[in-house]
Design a protein around this motif. Structure first.
Motif, PDB file in Angstrom:
ATOM      1  N   ILE A 182       0.854  -1.186   0.000  1.00  0.00           N
ATOM      2  CA  ILE A 182       0.000   0.000   0.000  1.00  0.00           C
ATOM      3  C   ILE A 182       0.892   1.239   0.000  1.00  0.00           C
ATOM      4  N   TYR A 183       0.585   2.187  -0.895  1.00  0.00           N
ATOM      5  CA  TYR A 183       1.412   3.388  -1.093  1.00  0.00           C
ATOM      6  C   TYR A 183       2.860   2.987  -1.380  1.00  0.00           C
ATOM      7  N   ARG A 184       3.036   2.066  -2.276  1.00  0.00           N
ATOM      8  CA  ARG A 184       4.377   1.551  -2.576  1.00  0.00           C
ATOM      9  C   ARG A 184       4.928   2.220  -3.828  1.00  0.00           C
ATOM     10  N   TYR A 185       6.056   2.903  -3.663  1.00  0.00           N
ATOM     11  CA  TYR A 185       6.784   3.509  -4.774  1.00  0.00           C
ATOM     12  C   TYR A 185       8.191   2.900  -4.748  1.00  0.00           C
ATOM     13  N   ASP A 186       8.380   1.834  -5.481  1.00  0.00           N
ATOM     14  CA  ASP A 186       9.616   1.053  -5.381  1.00  0.00           C
ATOM     15  C   ASP A 186      10.322   1.041  -6.737  1.00  0.00           C
ATOM     16  N   PHE A 187      11.530   1.640  -6.781  1.00  0.00           N
ATOM     17  CA  PHE A 187      12.291   1.713  -8.024  1.00  0.00           C
ATOM     18  C   PHE A 187      13.107   0.450  -8.297  1.00  0.00           C
ATOM     19  N   ARG A 188      13.116  -0.486  -7.377  1.00  0.00           N
ATOM     20  CA  ARG A 188      13.932  -1.684  -7.552  1.00  0.00           C
ATOM     21  C   ARG A 188      13.310  -2.643  -8.572  1.00  0.00           C
ATOM     22  N   GLU A 189      14.137  -3.449  -9.170  1.00  0.00           N
ATOM     23  CA  GLU A 189      13.739  -4.495 -10.121  1.00  0.00           C
ATOM     24  C   GLU A 189      12.765  -3.975 -11.185  1.00  0.00           C
ATOM     25  N   PRO A 190      13.168  -2.992 -11.967  1.00  0.00           N
ATOM     26  CA  PRO A 190      12.242  -2.420 -12.955  1.00  0.00           C
ATOM     27  C   PRO A 190      11.856  -3.377 -14.071  1.00  0.00           C
ATOM     28  N   PHE A 191      12.685  -4.406 -14.324  1.00  0.00           N
ATOM     29  CA  PHE A 191      12.402  -5.311 -15.437  1.00  0.00           C
ATOM     30  C   PHE A 191      12.091  -6.732 -14.972  1.00  0.00           C
ATOM     31  N   ASN A 192      11.729  -6.881 -13.701  1.00  0.00           N
ATOM     32  CA  ASN A 192      11.323  -8.188 -13.206  1.00  0.00           C
ATOM     33  C   ASN A 192      10.094  -8.665 -13.970  1.00  0.00           C
ATOM     34  N   LEU A 193      10.105  -9.934 -14.399  1.00  0.00           N
ATOM     35  CA  LEU A 193       9.044 -10.438 -15.265  1.00  0.00           C
ATOM     36  C   LEU A 193       7.675 -10.385 -14.600  1.00  0.00           C
ATOM     37  N   GLN A 194       7.623 -10.589 -13.288  1.00  0.00           N
ATOM     38  CA  GLN A 194       6.333 -10.629 -12.601  1.00  0.00           C
ATOM     39  C   GLN A 194       5.909  -9.274 -12.062  1.00  0.00           C
TER      40      GLN A 194
END
Length: 356
Positions: A182-194
């Motif tokens: 909830i209210y998640r702004y996460d720049f990590r793993e931008p190209f993760n398939l899932q």
């Protein structure tokens, strides 16, 4: 037999932890005395007296999550015991599809209603206050140049975004700590398939563009021509031109502030909250309809509704607000840049919009 009951926080979140499976499909629970654990009256862990090295998971009749019993391992240390609960994934379960999972919404319907009203009222009141305050600063809108109007629009949108988001976060801060999605702004793993936010933003943008194009084609067969004189885009046309100042201001307003505000409110709060009562696909449809209606442009409702569906689907897939924000930003910025290019080529963009 001695027993230990987990704290309410653990009790309320433990079942959802089972549903949100990790890569190892295991959970670790520690207790100083692990002879019997009763979790939310759904799962009972009993330490076998005959085999102290093992425990059994006895399914409660009220919990359909785990069919049958599971044999679990117990690891003992000097001061505590660790129970490692392992379980296989259930094939064919809809819960394995991210787009079908609901959010663990901590606030009640009263908070949702009051927060939604507060956000709407603050949006309107902020604009009224700004309009009334301009003369006190010696600013006359009629006397401003187009560049100055663009700069004023940038300031106005920035203030509105800060006020509405401030109210939204203030109304929900009493429920912290919030679930991670909830209210998640996460720049990590931008190209993760899932769950890669940038990957799914690209997929969502292409899907939205295609769906909106098909919607436009379908609407072209209608005998009714939408009136666009009141559309926000038409009102921005005087600011679209060769000035770099105006272009930058419009790109920041439409590509940064507007997506951040609207996606946090409509997807991050409203759509997420709806999943407390309705399935996620239904919440996506409802939030898309409200999103389209909130723009107060009846002629653009079908396209905005389709865009809202794409934004909701992308958010449900990644559980990351950066995904719909990126799609929204690409769409708005693309429109502004395209109209600017056509204007520079000598086209009458107002006529083009009226005929589209």
């Amino acid at each position: 037999m001695a027993s230990t009951t987990l704290t309410p926080v653990v009790s309320s979140t433990f079942p959802s932890c089972f549903l949100n499976q990790s890569k190892s499909n295991s959970l670790l629970i520690r207790s100083s005395q692990c002879l019997c654990l009763s979790i939310n009256r759904k799962f009972d862990f009993f330490l076998s007296q005959s085999k102290p090295s093992s425990i059994s998971l006895i399914q409660s009749p009220r919990s359909p999550i785990f069919p049958g019993n599971r044999r679990l391992g117990l690891v003992s240390t000097r001061n505590s015991s660790s129970i490692v609960c392992s379980y296989p994934q259930q094939k064919g379960s809809g819960l394995n599809w991210p787009i079908l999972r609901r959010w663990d919404v901590p606030w009640p319907w009263q908070t949702i209603t009051l927060t939604s009203l507060a956000c709407g009222i603050s949006f309107v009141v902020t604009g009224v206050i700004e309009t009334q305050a301009l003369p006190f600063f010696g600013i006359q809108i009629a006397e401003l140049t187009l560049d100055e109007k663009a700069e004023l629009l940038l300031i106005d949108q920035g203030i509105t975004t800060a006020v509405v988001l401030g109210i939204l976060f203030n109304f929900t801060k009493s429920f912290q700590p919030l679930p991670d999605d909830i209210y998640r702004y996460d720049f990590r793993e931008p190209f993760n398939l899932q769950k890669g936010w940038l990957l799914w933003a690209g997929i969502g943008f292409l899907g939205a563009a295609g769906a909106i194009a098909l919607t436009g084609v379908a609407m072209s067969f209608s005998n009714e021509s939408p009136q666009r004189e009141t559309d926000a885009l038409v009102r921005l046309l005087p600011l679209i031109g060769s000035s770099s100042v105006r272009t930058v201001c419009l790109l920041v307003v439409t590509g940064v502030f507007a997506p951040l505000l609207e996606e946090t409110v409509f997807r991050g709060f409203f759509m997420t909250s709806l999943t407390k009562w309705v399935p996620t696909p239904v919440a996506i449809v409802i939030s898309a309809a409200v999103f389209a209606l909130a723009h107060l442009t009846p002629g653009e409702f079908p396209q905005l509704f389709v865009l809202g569906i794409a934004l909701g689907l992308s958010y449900a897939q990644t559980r990351n607000l950066l995904t719909p924000i990126t799609i929204h930003s690409l769409w708005n910025s693309g429109v502004i840049l395209l109209l600017t290019f056509l204007q520079l080529q000598g086209y009458d963009i107002r006529e083009l919009l009226q005929s589209s």
